[in-house]
Design a protein around this motif. Structure first.
Motif, PDB file in Angstrom:
ATOM      1  N   ILE A   1      44.381  11.305  53.715  1.00 38.22           N
ATOM      2  CA  ILE A   1      44.797  11.759  55.044  1.00 38.22           C
ATOM      3  C   ILE A   1      44.626  10.639  56.061  1.00 38.22           C
ATOM      4  O   ILE A   1      43.508  10.162  56.279  1.00 38.22           O
ATOM      5  CB  ILE A   1      43.985  12.987  55.504  1.00 38.22           C
ATOM      6  N   VAL A   2      45.737  10.237  56.648  1.00 33.79           N
ATOM      7  CA  VAL A   2      45.707   9.337  57.803  1.00 33.79           C
ATOM      8  C   VAL A   2      45.967  10.200  59.023  1.00 33.79           C
ATOM      9  O   VAL A   2      47.034  10.809  59.148  1.00 33.79           O
ATOM     10  CB  VAL A   2      46.755   8.219  57.681  1.00 33.79           C
ATOM     11  N   ALA A   3      44.970  10.302  59.896  1.00 33.53           N
ATOM     12  CA  ALA A   3      45.032  11.232  61.019  1.00 33.53           C
ATOM     13  C   ALA A   3      45.120  10.474  62.335  1.00 33.53           C
ATOM     14  O   ALA A   3      44.321   9.572  62.599  1.00 33.53           O
ATOM     15  CB  ALA A   3      43.808  12.141  61.029  1.00 33.53           C
ATOM     16  N   TYR A   4      46.082  10.862  63.147  1.00 35.29           N
ATOM     17  CA  TYR A   4      46.199  10.275  64.484  1.00 35.29           C
ATOM     18  C   TYR A   4      45.094  10.815  65.387  1.00 35.29           C
ATOM     19  O   TYR A   4      44.835  12.005  65.440  1.00 35.29           O
ATOM     20  CB  TYR A   4      47.557  10.601  65.102  1.00 35.29           C
ATOM     21  N   SER A   5      44.468   9.900  66.102  1.00 31.12           N
ATOM     22  CA  SER A   5      43.522  10.245  67.147  1.00 31.12           C
ATOM     23  C   SER A   5      43.938   9.466  68.393  1.00 31.12           C
ATOM     24  O   SER A   5      45.125   9.240  68.624  1.00 31.12           O
ATOM     25  CB  SER A   5      42.090   9.913  66.706  1.00 31.12           C
ATOM     26  N   THR A   6      43.001   9.044  69.194  1.00 35.87           N
ATOM     27  CA  THR A   6      43.299   8.387  70.457  1.00 35.87           C
ATOM     28  C   THR A   6      42.156   7.470  70.864  1.00 35.87           C
ATOM     29  O   THR A   6      40.997   7.722  70.499  1.00 35.87           O
ATOM     30  CB  THR A   6      43.519   9.444  71.573  1.00 35.87           C
ATOM     31  N   GLY A   7      42.478   6.444  71.633  1.00 36.02           N
ATOM     32  CA  GLY A   7      41.437   5.597  72.207  1.00 36.02           C
ATOM     33  C   GLY A   7      40.627   6.318  73.265  1.00 36.02           C
ATOM     34  O   GLY A   7      39.582   5.807  73.705  1.00 36.02           O
ATOM     35  N   CYS A   8      41.082   7.507  73.665  1.00 36.15           N
ATOM     36  CA  CYS A   8      40.354   8.276  74.678  1.00 36.15           C
ATOM     37  C   CYS A   8      39.043   8.861  74.159  1.00 36.15           C
ATOM     38  O   CYS A   8      38.295   9.475  74.930  1.00 36.15           O
ATOM     39  CB  CYS A   8      41.238   9.398  75.219  1.00 36.15           C
ATOM     40  N   VAL A   9      38.738   8.715  72.873  1.00 39.54           N
ATOM     41  CA  VAL A   9      37.438   9.163  72.368  1.00 39.54           C
ATOM     42  C   VAL A   9      36.313   8.227  72.798  1.00 39.54           C
ATOM     43  O   VAL A   9      35.133   8.577  72.693  1.00 39.54           O
ATOM     44  CB  VAL A   9      37.428   9.298  70.824  1.00 39.54           C
ATOM     45  N   TYR A  10      36.672   7.057  73.306  1.00 42.43           N
ATOM     46  CA  TYR A  10      35.667   6.087  73.737  1.00 42.43           C
ATOM     47  C   TYR A  10      35.274   6.318  75.188  1.00 42.43           C
ATOM     48  O   TYR A  10      36.024   6.913  75.963  1.00 42.43           O
ATOM     49  CB  TYR A  10      36.225   4.664  73.611  1.00 42.43           C
TER      50      TYR A  10
ATOM     51  N   PRO B   1      34.060  13.314  80.871  1.00 42.60           N
ATOM     52  CA  PRO B   1      34.315  14.755  80.780  1.00 42.60           C
ATOM     53  C   PRO B   1      35.810  15.057  80.710  1.00 42.60           C
ATOM     54  O   PRO B   1      36.645  14.302  81.184  1.00 42.60           O
ATOM     55  CB  PRO B   1      33.707  15.301  82.078  1.00 42.60           C
ATOM     56  N   GLY B   2      36.128  16.199  80.101  1.00 40.51           N
ATOM     57  CA  GLY B   2      37.519  16.637  79.988  1.00 40.51           C
ATOM     58  C   GLY B   2      37.777  17.238  78.623  1.00 40.51           C
ATOM     59  O   GLY B   2      37.276  16.728  77.606  1.00 40.51           O
ATOM     60  N   ALA B   3      38.558  18.318  78.597  1.00 42.41           N
ATOM     61  CA  ALA B   3      38.816  19.019  77.340  1.00 42.41           C
ATOM     62  C   ALA B   3      39.544  18.137  76.344  1.00 42.41           C
ATOM     63  O   ALA B   3      39.234  18.151  75.144  1.00 42.41           O
ATOM     64  CB  ALA B   3      39.621  20.293  77.603  1.00 42.41           C
ATOM     65  N   TYR B   4      40.538  17.361  76.805  1.00 39.85           N
ATOM     66  CA  TYR B   4      41.341  16.587  75.868  1.00 39.85           C
ATOM     67  C   TYR B   4      40.500  15.575  75.106  1.00 39.85           C
ATOM     68  O   TYR B   4      40.445  15.598  73.868  1.00 39.85           O
ATOM     69  CB  TYR B   4      42.488  15.881  76.585  1.00 39.85           C
ATOM     70  N   ALA B   5      39.860  14.665  75.810  1.00 41.95           N
ATOM     71  CA  ALA B   5      39.133  13.586  75.137  1.00 41.95           C
ATOM     72  C   ALA B   5      38.031  14.134  74.239  1.00 41.95           C
ATOM     73  O   ALA B   5      37.844  13.678  73.101  1.00 41.95           O
ATOM     74  CB  ALA B   5      38.558  12.616  76.171  1.00 41.95           C
ATOM     75  N   ASN B   6      37.301  15.120  74.724  1.00 39.63           N
ATOM     76  CA  ASN B   6      36.185  15.631  73.933  1.00 39.63           C
ATOM     77  C   ASN B   6      36.647  16.456  72.747  1.00 39.63           C
ATOM     78  O   ASN B   6      36.007  16.441  71.683  1.00 39.63           O
ATOM     79  CB  ASN B   6      35.233  16.416  74.846  1.00 39.63           C
ATOM     80  N   SER B   7      37.765  17.155  72.876  1.00 41.05           N
ATOM     81  CA  SER B   7      38.300  17.874  71.717  1.00 41.05           C
ATOM     82  C   SER B   7      38.824  16.893  70.670  1.00 41.05           C
ATOM     83  O   SER B   7      38.845  17.213  69.471  1.00 41.05           O
ATOM     84  CB  SER B   7      39.401  18.856  72.135  1.00 41.05           C
ATOM     85  N   CYS B   8      39.243  15.702  71.104  1.00 43.50           N
ATOM     86  CA  CYS B   8      39.679  14.686  70.141  1.00 43.50           C
ATOM     87  C   CYS B   8      38.499  14.117  69.358  1.00 43.50           C
ATOM     88  O   CYS B   8      38.649  13.741  68.191  1.00 43.50           O
ATOM     89  CB  CYS B   8      40.444  13.569  70.847  1.00 43.50           C
ATOM     90  N   VAL B   9      37.328  14.062  69.994  1.00 49.66           N
ATOM     91  CA  VAL B   9      36.118  13.711  69.244  1.00 49.66           C
ATOM     92  C   VAL B   9      35.873  14.760  68.164  1.00 49.66           C
ATOM     93  O   VAL B   9      35.572  14.435  67.006  1.00 49.66           O
ATOM     94  CB  VAL B   9      34.894  13.610  70.182  1.00 49.66           C
ATOM     95  N   ALA B  10      36.020  16.032  68.522  1.00 47.12           N
ATOM     96  CA  ALA B  10      35.848  17.108  67.539  1.00 47.12           C
ATOM     97  C   ALA B  10      36.856  16.976  66.408  1.00 47.12           C
ATOM     98  O   ALA B  10      36.512  17.217  65.234  1.00 47.12           O
ATOM     99  CB  ALA B  10      35.987  18.459  68.233  1.00 47.12           C
ATOM    100  N   ARG B  11      38.102  16.605  66.724  1.00 45.52           N
ATOM    101  CA  ARG B  11      39.108  16.401  65.676  1.00 45.52           C
ATOM    102  C   ARG B  11      38.625  15.369  64.665  1.00 45.52           C
ATOM    103  O   ARG B  11      38.682  15.593  63.448  1.00 45.52           O
ATOM    104  CB  ARG B  11      40.423  15.944  66.304  1.00 45.52           C
ATOM    105  N   GLU B  12      38.165  14.245  65.164  1.00 41.64           N
ATOM    106  CA  GLU B  12      37.686  13.205  64.246  1.00 41.64           C
ATOM    107  C   GLU B  12      36.511  13.698  63.415  1.00 41.64           C
ATOM    108  O   GLU B  12      36.410  13.401  62.216  1.00 41.64           O
ATOM    109  CB  GLU B  12      37.299  11.962  65.035  1.00 41.64           C
TER     110      GLU B  12
END
Length: 345
Positions: free
Chosen positions: A144-153, A173-184
């Motif tokens: 699995i190659v999963a897209y994430s974002t640099g916004c996790v930093y 803070p923010g739902a988007y960036a922090n939910s992307c941490v959860a994705r990873e």
């Protein structure tokens, strides 16, 4: 794109743009040749998905390339099917629909939610954290190659380079960036417990003439809208290069999965980009704000070691974007909101 391909001075239309973006280079063809099996792309309906799907099919024409989405965009299914992509409707929030999908050995995960997050945070968390858990469990036997974002930093000091893959995932803070941490973390957990090979693509930002940081800036220049330079530095990459690197990661998977930053290798000042685009467009940009000392930036040294520098450089991307916007060519109407610092999308 093939090293022998001469890049055009301009794109005649969207079809020409797609033709150039989806022409595979020999390195992509060779590395996909090292990875056996069909390819399934989950979330093929986004901004990058159609480009990646066509690129995969052209690089590996004898394989099934399966695109999964809800296909709410008119004409997308037909356009992908015309390029040999096998299209499957599915709502990835429904475990039963995921279980019914073909279990291809190679997965590119592109589903997610960013815009519209404010006011619907629960859906953002469901798409960015719950769906990855469902997919990681269902496709545990695949890579699995999963897209994430640099916004996790976190924001980093613009004087000291971008965040590396070792930088802690502690975003603002923010739902988007922090939910992307959860994705990873979901992909990390199932990769570690099920032995699933993978890579996580921390992307920022892809440039397509129809959207992207440069398109946003050029459009504001032409319409006389102010350009806020508070978040004053960015890095970005041509969408064709970004898609090729993601596909090549199928041949560079780790167990457990590991992140890789995908972007341009340069840190670029928004003020300078606006001045250069303004000169090409014959307009003076309206600049507001003052550059803050931090920004969302990534260090792409690992990707450069694996793949080399992106084929399309910043100067070419600026020239293409200025020409496209000046001719009032099509836009996707999807601003990147790269300048947002409060996490509200």
């Amino acid at each position: 794109m093939s090293a022998a391909l001469v890049l055009p001075d301009r794109f005649r239309d969207a079809a020409h743009l797609e033709e150039v973006m989806t022409t595979p280079d020999p390195e992509l063809v060779a590395e996909l040749g090292q990875v056996e099996g069909d390819i399934i792309i989950l979330g093929v309906g986004g901004k990058i998905g159609p480009t990646l799907a066509q690129l995969a099919k052209r690089a590996a024409p004898s394989r099934r390339v399966i695109g999964v989405a809800r296909f709410s965009e008119a004409g997308l299914r037909e356009r992908l099917s015309a390029h040999g992509i096998e299209c499957h409707d599915a709502d990835l929030l429904d475990r039963r629909q995921i279980d019914a999908l073909p279990k291809a050995p190679n997965v590119i995960f592109m589903a997610g939610r960013k815009f519209g997050s404010s006011g619907a945070e629960d859906l953002t968390w469901a798409m960015n954290a719950h769906v990855p858990a469902l997919v990681a469990e269902a496709f545990a036997a695949s890579r699995i190659v999963a897209y994430s974002t640099g916004c996790v930093y976190p924001y980093v000091d613009v004087r000291h380079g971008g965040a590396t893959e070792a930088t802690a995932m502690t975003p603002p803070p923010g739902a988007y960036a922090n939910s992307c941490v959860a994705r990873e973390q979901m992909f990390q957990y199932f990769s570690r417990t099920r032995g699933t090979p993978g890579r996580t693509i921390r992307l920022n930002y892809a440039i397509d003439m129809r959207y992207g940081v440069l398109h946003d800036i050029a459009t504001k220049i032409l319409t006389g809208k102010p350009i806020d330079v508070s978040l004053g530095h960015v890095n970005f990459i041509w969408q064709g290069d970004a898609a090729a690197q993601a596909l090549r990661c199928l041949a560079h998977c780790d167990t457990p999965t590991s992140p890789i930053n995908v972007s341009g290798h340069e840190i670029l000042a928004v003020r300078d980009l606006a001045a250069t685009l303004g000169a090409r467009l014959g307009r003076d940009p309206v600049i507001v704000g003052t550059e803050l000392p931090t920004a969302w930036l990534t260090d792409t040294s690992q990707a450069v070691r694996l793949f080399g520098l992106p084929m399309v450089d910043t100067e070419q991307l600026i020239a293409w974007t200025a020409d496209w916007v000046a001719r009032a060519m099509p836009s996707l109407g999807k601003p990147t909101k790269y300048e947002v610092r409060d996490g509200r999308y």
